[in-house]
Design a protein around this motif. Structure first.
Motif, PDB file in Angstrom:
ATOM      1  N   SER A  49      49.660  82.395  64.367  1.00 33.38           N
ATOM      2  CA  SER A  49      48.217  82.589  64.429  1.00 33.38           C
ATOM      3  C   SER A  49      47.761  83.579  63.363  1.00 33.38           C
ATOM      4  O   SER A  49      48.338  84.660  63.223  1.00 33.38           O
ATOM      5  CB  SER A  49      47.805  83.109  65.809  1.00 33.38           C
ATOM      6  OG  SER A  49      46.420  83.420  65.814  1.00 33.38           O
ATOM      7  N   TYR A  60      51.777  85.917  67.740  1.00 34.72           N
ATOM      8  CA  TYR A  60      51.280  84.745  68.451  1.00 34.72           C
ATOM      9  C   TYR A  60      51.518  83.492  67.617  1.00 34.72           C
ATOM     10  O   TYR A  60      51.314  83.497  66.400  1.00 34.72           O
ATOM     11  CB  TYR A  60      49.793  84.907  68.767  1.00 34.72           C
ATOM     12  CG  TYR A  60      49.551  86.068  69.688  1.00 34.72           C
ATOM     13  CD1 TYR A  60      49.697  85.924  71.070  1.00 34.72           C
ATOM     14  CD2 TYR A  60      49.237  87.324  69.185  1.00 34.72           C
ATOM     15  CE1 TYR A  60      49.507  86.998  71.927  1.00 34.72           C
ATOM     16  CE2 TYR A  60      49.045  88.405  70.038  1.00 34.72           C
ATOM     17  CZ  TYR A  60      49.178  88.238  71.396  1.00 34.72           C
ATOM     18  OH  TYR A  60      49.009  89.302  72.241  1.00 34.72           O
ATOM     19  N   ASN A  62      50.748  79.286  67.520  1.00 38.41           N
ATOM     20  CA  ASN A  62      50.024  78.126  68.028  1.00 38.41           C
ATOM     21  C   ASN A  62      50.914  76.904  67.888  1.00 38.41           C
ATOM     22  O   ASN A  62      51.544  76.704  66.844  1.00 38.41           O
ATOM     23  CB  ASN A  62      48.735  77.909  67.233  1.00 38.41           C
ATOM     24  CG  ASN A  62      47.748  79.038  67.441  1.00 38.41           C
ATOM     25  OD1 ASN A  62      47.538  79.494  68.556  1.00 38.41           O
ATOM     26  ND2 ASN A  62      47.149  79.504  66.360  1.00 38.41           N
ATOM     27  N   SER A  70      48.039  71.595  73.519  1.00 35.61           N
ATOM     28  CA  SER A  70      47.991  72.796  72.685  1.00 35.61           C
ATOM     29  C   SER A  70      48.312  74.032  73.514  1.00 35.61           C
ATOM     30  O   SER A  70      47.898  74.136  74.673  1.00 35.61           O
ATOM     31  CB  SER A  70      46.604  72.962  72.066  1.00 35.61           C
ATOM     32  OG  SER A  70      46.330  71.894  71.194  1.00 35.61           O
ATOM     33  N   CYS A  72      49.071  78.513  73.046  1.00 34.05           N
ATOM     34  CA  CYS A  72      49.221  79.743  72.288  1.00 34.05           C
ATOM     35  C   CYS A  72      50.397  80.480  72.922  1.00 34.05           C
ATOM     36  O   CYS A  72      50.401  80.733  74.137  1.00 34.05           O
ATOM     37  CB  CYS A  72      47.954  80.593  72.356  1.00 34.05           C
ATOM     38  SG  CYS A  72      48.048  82.103  71.358  1.00 34.05           S
ATOM     39  N   PHE A  87      44.697  76.812  70.898  1.00 32.63           N
ATOM     40  CA  PHE A  87      45.081  77.662  69.776  1.00 32.63           C
ATOM     41  C   PHE A  87      44.280  78.965  69.811  1.00 32.63           C
ATOM     42  O   PHE A  87      43.091  78.979  70.115  1.00 32.63           O
ATOM     43  CB  PHE A  87      44.817  76.956  68.452  1.00 32.63           C
ATOM     44  CG  PHE A  87      45.827  75.896  68.096  1.00 32.63           C
ATOM     45  CD1 PHE A  87      46.821  75.503  68.972  1.00 32.63           C
ATOM     46  CD2 PHE A  87      45.771  75.277  66.865  1.00 32.63           C
ATOM     47  CE1 PHE A  87      47.756  74.526  68.630  1.00 32.63           C
ATOM     48  CE2 PHE A  87      46.686  74.303  66.499  1.00 32.63           C
ATOM     49  CZ  PHE A  87      47.674  73.932  67.387  1.00 32.63           C
ATOM     50  N   ASN A  88      44.961  80.061  69.489  1.00 36.33           N
ATOM     51  CA  ASN A  88      44.348  81.394  69.370  1.00 36.33           C
ATOM     52  C   ASN A  88      43.674  81.872  70.651  1.00 36.33           C
ATOM     53  O   ASN A  88      42.774  82.689  70.597  1.00 36.33           O
ATOM     54  CB  ASN A  88      43.338  81.421  68.206  1.00 36.33           C
ATOM     55  CG  ASN A  88      43.981  81.023  66.910  1.00 36.33           C
ATOM     56  OD1 ASN A  88      45.021  81.538  66.532  1.00 36.33           O
ATOM     57  ND2 ASN A  88      43.375  80.068  66.219  1.00 36.33           N
TER      58      ASN A  88
END
Length: 133
Positions: A49, A60, A62, A70, A72, A87-88
């Motif tokens: 990330s 982190y 992704n 998806s 994280c 993500f994120n």
């Protein structure tokens, strides 16, 4: 297609020679890059990330599985765990299990990863068999 993987090696390593070290502390952003490089072949998308800050203690990652899910992931000295389902995204209320390796985490999350990993291992064994004859 040539696949470069080392399924027999642990990604979250405990030895200083296998990880980036800052003094006596692992640099988790470099560890995260190594994780991504090691298993990228077996997922649809995977990257460290850029939106979430990495430190020497945490990074982190992704990941999008072959099933289109998806996640994280958080990488710390304790291992890897899911901290968000986009993500994120870090959900502070999410209490998920730590996994010692990225292999065990992805094995639990993605049947497609498991299949790709198994196929890569079979290809590697076949190449070893052919080179030994």
């Amino acid at each position: 297609m040539e696949i470069d993987c080392q399924p027999e090696e642990s990604v979250v390593s405990s030895s200083d020679e296998d990880c980036a070290v800052l003094g006596h502390v692992k640099d988790m952003s470099l560890e995260a890059e190594a994780v991504v490089k090691d298993v990228r072949f077996a997922v649809d998308e995977m990257h460290v990330s850029q939106s979430l800050s990495s430190t020497s203690d945490v990074a982190y990652i992704n990941v999008e599985t072959r099933e289109g899910n998806s996640y994280c992931l958080e990488l710390t000295e304790s291992g890897l765990r899911v901290v968000g389902y986009a993500f994120n995204q870090v959900d502070e209320d999410l209490d998920t299990q730590y996994h010692e390796t990225v292999y065990s985490l992805l094995d639990k999350l993605s049947p497609g990863y498991r299949e790709a990993f198994g196929n890569a291992l079979l290809q590697r064994l076949e190449r070893l068999k052919q080179s030994g004859q």
